[in-house]
Every structure is written in structure tokens, then in C-alpha cells.
Design an enzyme around this catalytic site. Sequence first.
Site, PDB file in Angstrom:
ATOM      1  N   ARG A 150      -5.110  -1.913   9.049  1.00 15.64           N
ATOM      2  CA  ARG A 150      -4.796  -3.649   8.851  1.00 15.64           C
ATOM      3  C   ARG A 150      -5.133  -4.165  10.174  1.00 15.64           C
ATOM      4  O   ARG A 150      -6.157  -3.871  11.077  1.00 15.64           O
ATOM      5  CB  ARG A 150      -3.790  -3.870   8.298  1.00 15.64           C
ATOM      6  CG  ARG A 150      -4.127  -5.320   7.577  1.00 15.64           C
ATOM      7  CD  ARG A 150      -2.557  -5.519   6.704  1.00 15.64           C
ATOM      8  NE  ARG A 150      -2.591  -4.937   5.780  1.00 15.64           N
ATOM      9  CZ  ARG A 150      -2.979  -5.032   4.287  1.00 15.64           C
ATOM     10  NH1 ARG A 150      -3.644  -6.137   4.230  1.00 15.64           N
ATOM     11  NH2 ARG A 150      -2.854  -4.458   3.395  1.00 15.64           N
ATOM     12  N   ASP A 167       0.156   2.135   8.582  1.00 13.28           N
ATOM     13  CA  ASP A 167      -0.367   1.374   9.861  1.00 13.28           C
ATOM     14  C   ASP A 167       0.566   1.311  10.880  1.00 13.28           C
ATOM     15  O   ASP A 167       0.027   1.191  11.912  1.00 13.28           O
ATOM     16  CB  ASP A 167      -0.468  -0.240   9.452  1.00 13.28           C
ATOM     17  CG  ASP A 167      -1.443  -0.284   8.040  1.00 13.28           C
ATOM     18  OD1 ASP A 167      -2.284   0.565   7.725  1.00 13.28           O
ATOM     19  OD2 ASP A 167      -1.051  -1.493   7.471  1.00 13.28           O
ATOM     20  N   ARG A 173       1.207  -5.147  -5.010  1.00 15.23           N
ATOM     21  CA  ARG A 173       1.544  -6.411  -4.212  1.00 15.23           C
ATOM     22  C   ARG A 173       1.578  -7.396  -5.157  1.00 15.23           C
ATOM     23  O   ARG A 173       0.693  -7.757  -5.947  1.00 15.23           O
ATOM     24  CB  ARG A 173       0.129  -6.353  -3.374  1.00 15.23           C
ATOM     25  CG  ARG A 173      -0.057  -5.420  -2.311  1.00 15.23           C
ATOM     26  CD  ARG A 173      -0.882  -5.836  -1.202  1.00 15.23           C
ATOM     27  NE  ARG A 173      -0.868  -4.736  -0.006  1.00 15.23           N
ATOM     28  CZ  ARG A 173      -1.926  -3.752  -0.108  1.00 15.23           C
ATOM     29  NH1 ARG A 173      -2.856  -3.792  -0.925  1.00 15.23           N
ATOM     30  NH2 ARG A 173      -1.761  -3.073   1.042  1.00 15.23           N
ATOM     31  N   GLY A 182       0.896  -1.352  -0.025  1.00 14.92           N
ATOM     32  CA  GLY A 182       0.025  -0.058   0.056  1.00 14.92           C
ATOM     33  C   GLY A 182       0.875   1.302   0.031  1.00 14.92           C
ATOM     34  O   GLY A 182       1.863   1.410   0.649  1.00 14.92           O
ATOM     35  N   ASP A 191       2.928  -0.779  11.798  1.00 13.67           N
ATOM     36  CA  ASP A 191       2.708  -2.034  12.291  1.00 13.67           C
ATOM     37  C   ASP A 191       4.240  -2.533  12.421  1.00 13.67           C
ATOM     38  O   ASP A 191       4.200  -3.931  11.933  1.00 13.67           O
ATOM     39  CB  ASP A 191       1.588  -2.878  11.644  1.00 13.67           C
ATOM     40  CG  ASP A 191       1.814  -2.926  10.283  1.00 13.67           C
ATOM     41  OD1 ASP A 191       2.582  -2.262   9.798  1.00 13.67           O
ATOM     42  OD2 ASP A 191       1.268  -3.896   9.442  1.00 13.67           O
ATOM     43  N   ASP A 213       4.977  -4.412   5.896  1.00 14.33           N
ATOM     44  CA  ASP A 213       5.631  -5.891   6.444  1.00 14.33           C
ATOM     45  C   ASP A 213       5.712  -7.033   5.302  1.00 14.33           C
ATOM     46  O   ASP A 213       6.894  -7.610   5.109  1.00 14.33           O
ATOM     47  CB  ASP A 213       4.910  -6.632   7.475  1.00 14.33           C
ATOM     48  CG  ASP A 213       3.652  -6.531   7.504  1.00 14.33           C
ATOM     49  OD1 ASP A 213       2.992  -6.019   6.562  1.00 14.33           O
ATOM     50  OD2 ASP A 213       3.007  -7.059   8.380  1.00 14.33           O
ATOM     51  N   THR A 218       4.646   2.833   5.692  1.00 16.75           N
ATOM     52  CA  THR A 218       3.033   2.110   5.773  1.00 16.75           C
ATOM     53  C   THR A 218       2.539   3.069   6.736  1.00 16.75           C
ATOM     54  O   THR A 218       2.970   3.480   7.622  1.00 16.75           O
ATOM     55  CB  THR A 218       3.089   0.473   6.187  1.00 16.75           C
ATOM     56  OG1 THR A 218       1.856   0.436   6.835  1.00 16.75           O
ATOM     57  CG2 THR A 218       4.171   0.459   7.264  1.00 16.75           C
TER      58      THR A 218
HETATM   59  O1  F6P Z   1      -1.258  -1.429   4.751  1.00 22.63           O
HETATM   60  C1  F6P Z   1      -2.121  -0.298   4.476  1.00 22.63           C
HETATM   61  C2  F6P Z   1      -3.302  -0.187   4.128  1.00 22.63           C
HETATM   62  O2  F6P Z   1      -4.041   0.844   3.666  1.00 22.63           O
HETATM   63  C3  F6P Z   1      -4.306  -0.917   5.496  1.00 22.63           C
HETATM   64  O3  F6P Z   1      -4.535   0.061   6.463  1.00 22.63           O
HETATM   65  C4  F6P Z   1      -5.497  -1.465   4.962  1.00 22.63           C
HETATM   66  O4  F6P Z   1      -5.975  -2.348   5.697  1.00 22.63           O
HETATM   67  C5  F6P Z   1      -5.114  -1.746   3.377  1.00 22.63           C
HETATM   68  O5  F6P Z   1      -3.861  -1.313   3.037  1.00 22.63           O
HETATM   69  C6  F6P Z   1      -5.918  -1.528   2.384  1.00 22.63           C
HETATM   70  O6  F6P Z   1      -5.295  -2.246   1.102  1.00 22.63           O
HETATM   71  P1  F6P Z   1      -6.139  -1.981  -0.412  1.00 22.63           P
HETATM   72  O7  F6P Z   1      -5.616  -0.555  -0.629  1.00 22.63           O
HETATM   73  O8  F6P Z   1      -5.155  -2.855  -1.055  1.00 22.63           O
HETATM   74  O9  F6P Z   1      -7.242  -2.190  -0.114  1.00 22.63           O
END
Ligand code: F6P
Length: 327
Positions: free
Chosen positions: A176, A132, A76, A15, A134, A107, A130
Site C-alpha cells: 500500500r 504492509d 472491510r 486485508g 505500516d 490501520d 498486515t
Molecule cells: O493492506 C494489505 C494489502 O495487501 C496491501 O498491500 C494492498 O495494497 C491491499 O491490501 C490490497 O487490497 P485488496 O486485497 O482489497 O485488493
Amino acid sequence: MAKKVTKIGVLTSGGDSPGMNAAIRAVVRTGLYYGMEVFGIMRGYAGIIENDIVPMHSRSVANIIQRGGTVLKTARCKEFMQPEGRKKAYDNLKALGIDGLVVIGGDGSFRGADIFSREFDIPCIGLPGTIDKDIAGTDFTIGFDTAVNTAVEAIDKIRDTADAHDRLFIIEVMGRDAGYIALHSGIATGAEHILIPERKTDIEELIVSLQEKERRKKLVNMVVVAEGEEFGGANEVAKVVKERLPSADTRVCILGHIQRGGAPTCLDRLIASRMGFAAVECLIQGKHNVMVGIVNNKLQYTLLEKAVKSKQRIGEDWIKMVKILAS
Ligand code: F6P
């Protein structure tokens, strides 16, 4: 003796997060300063596998420090999780003579970098990018501060309208499996309740507390819920609240991807610049498989596998403070 690194690649993966561009800029300009050739890899690991790799110059990163998103784009990449995909990636890097990588991501991206760096003789340096937060081994991740400030701005606005209508709002923020965005934005907006994955959600306690507030005519309440919270997020919480508190005028708001965009804050630009600069110095010093973090305002290096395995913990003192301040 570690081999001298002369050609480096930089990529963003997973992300996106505000400040990634500032980190790319720092890597490119520091690499060039030290006489390296620097390549930008498009769409994360997918770009290595598909050979979508472009030479970067000082001007390639002009006018991007203030921009959200990532000029290198991100993805990804499932193929990189397979040995064949990583071999293809290695062959492409080898053909270009790229002998060092800087991976800006979260991660999942670090796991990829760690395996790749162990399988092949290419040192990888990770930068925590990120929203998050995390990741262990750093006080901040690139993008977290911006995301939290975006959430704060949004929740403040929601409180205005909640106040006008005497409403109860259940607001879901991203993160997340981590509750940092919820915790920080919740505290900063004076949320009455904060639900995070790091704590078991006691729905009964929440209902009793809201009922008690209703009895004393405190009708404006903000419940900030992390998307990874175990009860199932804002919609699930709202179902129970509406059932048990039918008199409350309840609304749900899911903030979503708005938290990932926008101009990075000063803090995010600053940490991204420091980390990007340090990543190139790591490669020069022969470091590999480490993440650059900042702890107590000092650079700190953590093995990639440790940064992803040992999650940060939210201390009891935070939880206690939230309860006292929101009472
Ligand atoms: O890891 C970053 C993040 O924005 C999280 O907070 C969220 O759960 C996820 O990515 C959303 O991913 P996507 O943009 O693929 O829906």
C-alpha cells in the site's frame, strides 16, 4: 477499577495476512485458560453488525496455526464507519454479554476499534495483522515476514529467467503506502534498484544508472518497485524505461496477492502467538485501546491512535546501504 472481562470476541479485519490464524488460536486458548468465554466474530466488523458470532472452543482452533488466510474470514466494513453501524454492533455485543474485543488487522481496523472503544464501554485490544508493516510501535506485523519471504522466492525465480535471457525486470510488490516489502525483498534478492514511497523517485537517476550498466554489458537488472511508489508503480516506470532504453529487453511482473497467502513463516507464527497471548492478558489487566507490539523482542503497548498515526520511517542508512550493495 476496570470491570472484569469475562466474555471476549476476536475478529480479523481488513486485508488478511499469514499468521492471523495463529493469533486467533492464541487468543482463544489463552481466553479459555483464564476461564473466559470466547467468541469468534466472522468477517470482521461486518460480523458484529450482522450478529455472525460463534462460540469458540479449544478444538475450534486446532490445526490452524500453519494455515494462511483467516478461519474467521475478513472484510472491510463501511457500515462500521458510521455511528449507526457501531451502535448496532454494540447492541449485538451487549446482548451476548461480550465485554472485551481483540481486533487483528491493520490501520483501518485500528481506527474503527479506537472510535468504538471510546464511544462504548468495550475495551479493544489491537494486534497488528498486515503484510504492509505500516504500523508504529512494533518491529514486525503479523504476516510481513511471510509476505517478504514469498516475494524473495518469487524474485529469485525471476532472476533465473532474467539471467537466461539477459533481461531487465521491473517487479512490483505490495505494501500500500509503505515500502517495507520492497525494501526488504529488494535487499535480500540483491535488486539493482528499489523504489519506495518513502523516497521521491528520481526516474532520471534510474535511467542514467541503467544506461551506464548497459554500457558495461550488465544487462540483467532487477528493479523492485513498491506499489505505492510515487511515479505510479511498475507499469509507469516500465513505460519510461522502454522509451529511454529501447535496446533493453524489459519485462514487468506484478507479484500481487500471492504475497498475502501461504503458510506463515515460523517468525509470523511466533509473534502471532505471543501477541495473541498478550492481548488476553491486557484485557485481564484492564488495558484498553492499545495495540500489542514487539519491540527489541519485548512486548510493547501503544495506544491505537498512536500506532496508526505515527508511521515508521525508513532511515537514511538503509538507503545508503542499498545503493552501495547494488552498485
Ligand atoms: O493492506 C494489505 C494489502 O495487501 C496491501 O498491500 C494492498 O495494497 C491491499 O491490501 C490490497 O487490497 P485488496 O486485497 O482489497 O485488493
